[in-house]
Enzyme design. Sequence first.
Site, PDB file in Angstrom:
ATOM      1  N   GLY A 194       0.836  -1.194   0.000  1.00  0.00           N
ATOM      2  CA  GLY A 194       0.000   0.000   0.000  1.00  0.00           C
ATOM      3  C   GLY A 194       0.867   1.239   0.000  1.00  0.00           C
ATOM      4  N   ASP A 227     -10.928   7.453  10.521  1.00  0.00           N
ATOM      5  CA  ASP A 227     -10.893   7.188   9.076  1.00  0.00           C
ATOM      6  C   ASP A 227     -11.347   5.759   8.801  1.00  0.00           C
ATOM      7  OD1 ASP A 227     -10.514   7.731   6.406  1.00  0.00           O
ATOM      8  OD2 ASP A 227      -8.357   7.435   6.449  1.00  0.00           O
ATOM      9  N   LYS A 286       5.381  -0.886   7.771  1.00  0.00           N
ATOM     10  CA  LYS A 286       4.939   0.460   7.394  1.00  0.00           C
ATOM     11  C   LYS A 286       6.051   1.448   7.693  1.00  0.00           C
ATOM     12  CE  LYS A 286       1.048   3.590   8.001  1.00  0.00           C
ATOM     13  NZ  LYS A 286      -0.330   3.671   8.463  1.00  0.00           N
ATOM     14  N   GLY A 332       0.602   5.762   0.395  1.00  0.00           N
ATOM     15  CA  GLY A 332      -0.102   7.030   0.495  1.00  0.00           C
ATOM     16  C   GLY A 332       0.833   8.142   0.055  1.00  0.00           C
TER      17      GLY A 332
HETATM   18  N1  ADE Z   1      -1.751  -3.351   3.235  1.00  0.00           N
HETATM   19  C1  ADE Z   1      -1.553  -2.488   4.213  1.00  0.00           C
HETATM   20  N2  ADE Z   1      -1.312  -3.121   5.373  1.00  0.00           N
HETATM   21  C2  ADE Z   1      -1.356  -4.450   5.099  1.00  0.00           C
HETATM   22  C3  ADE Z   1      -1.209  -5.631   5.872  1.00  0.00           C
HETATM   23  N3  ADE Z   1      -0.969  -5.563   7.176  1.00  0.00           N
HETATM   24  N4  ADE Z   1      -1.360  -6.820   5.269  1.00  0.00           N
HETATM   25  C4  ADE Z   1      -1.636  -6.871   3.961  1.00  0.00           C
HETATM   26  N5  ADE Z   1      -1.773  -5.805   3.175  1.00  0.00           N
HETATM   27  C5  ADE Z   1      -1.642  -4.596   3.742  1.00  0.00           C
END
Ligand code: ADE
Length: 256
Positions: A19, A164, A43, A21
């Site tokens: 993912g 959110d 992240k 942003g």
């Molecule tokens: N996308 C964002 N966080 C995620 C996660 N923990 N597992 C899989 N896809 C994701």
Amino acid sequence: QEFEIKWEDFTILEDQKLGEGAFGIVFKGQLAGHSNTDNIAVKTTKPKVDRSILLALMSELKVMIHLEMHENIVQLLGACTEFLREGRVYVLVEYCPLGSLDLHLRTTVRTKLDNLVSINEQTITNQEIPGTIDSLSGNVFVNWAVQIARGMQHLESKRVIHGDLATRNVLLYSENHVKITDFGLSRQLLNYDNYVKQSQTKLPWRWLAIETLSRPKFASEEIYKVMMRCWEFDPEMRPDFKHIEDVLRTLFQFPS
Ligand code: ADE
């Protein structure tokens, strides 16, 4: 301290982005000493972001530590903060193999629904559609909604405001198991571009009168009543998540 994970003890699979942003990014990763099938999600912030973005991720981390464990909340595994001074932080969370609910709804579920509607177009009314979906997919929508309401009750009990809650922030651990992610103060900054470019709908809803947001096609009158209660101007008049869970269970005769 308790959650600190050393840089050597995990790997980031940089070619597997989960993912992204405007400022944040999530990669697939692995913990040292675990088999390849034991994936994690890492992240972090994009390189050279403003210090405020880094602090926002740190505050999201604090919220996650405060939250403790719940089956409908994405579990924190740890964090690597040893490069904080250089402007890098990594938050390690459990990996949800089926990705976000919004993507799942737009792909897998959308296809099922389209098939269903085209088969039944002449014969069913809107009232009957939810029942038909249920028989097709084993009550999956209600199951997801109940689990989301349960996860949110956990946040309520910890006095955390998600701020959110949207299907893009709900992940599928399995087809029948969803978990809420991306909470805390960081969401406004890290998901900034969701608000900028992701206008899926063609409706200029900001400029429309409230009554033009009509009942969605697949929502029954009872569900629409709950939706409207969630939009009450006075927050005290809105249902809490326990109430939402109870309504869903009652309406759909969903076992507890
Ligand atoms: N996308 C964002 N966080 C995620 C996660 N923990 N597992 C899989 N896809 C994701």
